[in-house]
Design an enzyme around this catalytic site. Sequence first.
Site, short mmCIF file in Angstrom:
data_model
loop_
_atom_site.label_atom_id
_atom_site.label_comp_id
_atom_site.label_asym_id
_atom_site.label_seq_id
_atom_site.Cartn_x
_atom_site.Cartn_y
_atom_site.Cartn_z
NE ARG A 174 -4.52 -0.26 1.19
CZ ARG A 174 -5.37 -1.27 1.32
NH1 ARG A 174 -5.03 -2.47 1.00
NH2 ARG A 174 -6.57 -1.08 1.77
NE ARG B 89 -14.37 -3.76 3.38
CZ ARG B 89 -13.24 -3.66 2.66
NH1 ARG B 89 -13.04 -4.48 1.64
NH2 ARG B 89 -12.34 -2.75 2.95
NE ARG C 117 -11.18 1.58 2.53
CZ ARG C 117 -12.22 0.89 2.04
NH1 ARG C 117 -13.45 1.26 2.33
NH2 ARG C 117 -12.02 -0.14 1.29
P1 AMP Z 1 -8.95 -3.57 2.01
O1 AMP Z 1 -9.82 -4.74 2.35
O2 AMP Z 1 -7.75 -3.94 1.17
O3 AMP Z 1 -9.72 -2.41 1.43
O4 AMP Z 1 -8.35 -3.04 3.40
C1 AMP Z 1 -9.18 -2.59 4.44
C2 AMP Z 1 -8.36 -1.83 5.48
O5 AMP Z 1 -7.39 -2.72 6.06
C3 AMP Z 1 -7.55 -0.66 4.95
O6 AMP Z 1 -8.33 0.52 4.86
C4 AMP Z 1 -6.47 -0.56 6.03
O7 AMP Z 1 -7.00 0.01 7.22
C5 AMP Z 1 -6.17 -2.02 6.35
N1 AMP Z 1 -5.13 -2.57 5.44
C6 AMP Z 1 -5.30 -3.54 4.50
N2 AMP Z 1 -4.15 -3.80 3.88
C7 AMP Z 1 -3.22 -2.96 4.44
C8 AMP Z 1 -1.85 -2.73 4.20
N3 AMP Z 1 -1.17 -3.37 3.24
N4 AMP Z 1 -1.21 -1.80 4.97
C9 AMP Z 1 -1.87 -1.12 5.93
N5 AMP Z 1 -3.17 -1.27 6.19
C10 AMP Z 1 -3.86 -2.19 5.45
#
Ligand code: AMP
Length: 211
Positions: free
Chosen positions: A88, A158, A169
Amino acid sequence: MNTQLILLGAPGSGKGTQAARIVSEFGYTHISTGDLLRSEIAKESELGLRVKAIMAAGDLVSDDVVLELLKANCDIAKNLYLFDGYPRNIDQVEALHKNILSGFKSKALYFDIDLDILEKRVINRRVAPKSGEIYNLISRPSKVEGICDISGEELVHRKDDNVETVRNRLNIFKAEIEPILSYYESKGNLERIDALLAPDEIFENISKIIK
Ligand code: AMP
């Protein structure tokens, strides 16, 4: 077909939908840091309790925590992975290639899309946690409202798919993505996917790259 794949794309760019298809057609193992973190929260583990508020706000969890979680959940010598939601930021890119992918072939697929259209998409997203199906109240509603067509389970909105969190985000994504793309471009390891196309067309384009 011996290349580890890294999916890069904003929330709502369609990478989750394509990840499910890549897994079922090509036998990749899906590893999503977001899913790993959500499962820690569901288990109410010590790590889960630590990251709950950070995720609810749409902020990034610390790089060290995510890397540890990833290391604990992947065996790179045994599987072909589809990394989703990681890396990320540029520090995570470096950590991934130093600690996990060193010595293995990898390619990044970027789901290229105008970021301004994504806010609405994400707010209307509904997911089926068990089957992994992703619906949208406007563009891809389930046949019965609130129920997954495939598994019959109840669909979930979610917690972090609300307006305020989605904006945060997307802003984080915009701030972090350029150096990540430059890194993969400089290594000749970046494929850009037009993420505005229909899902079948996108999958066809990805399939050509994988084969
Ligand atoms: P996602 O399901 O990929 O949209 O991730 C949901 C949330 O999980 C993000 O908004 C972050 O808070 C956390 N998250 C997921 N992947 C990462 C990552 N690689 N680094 C930091 N936070 C993460």
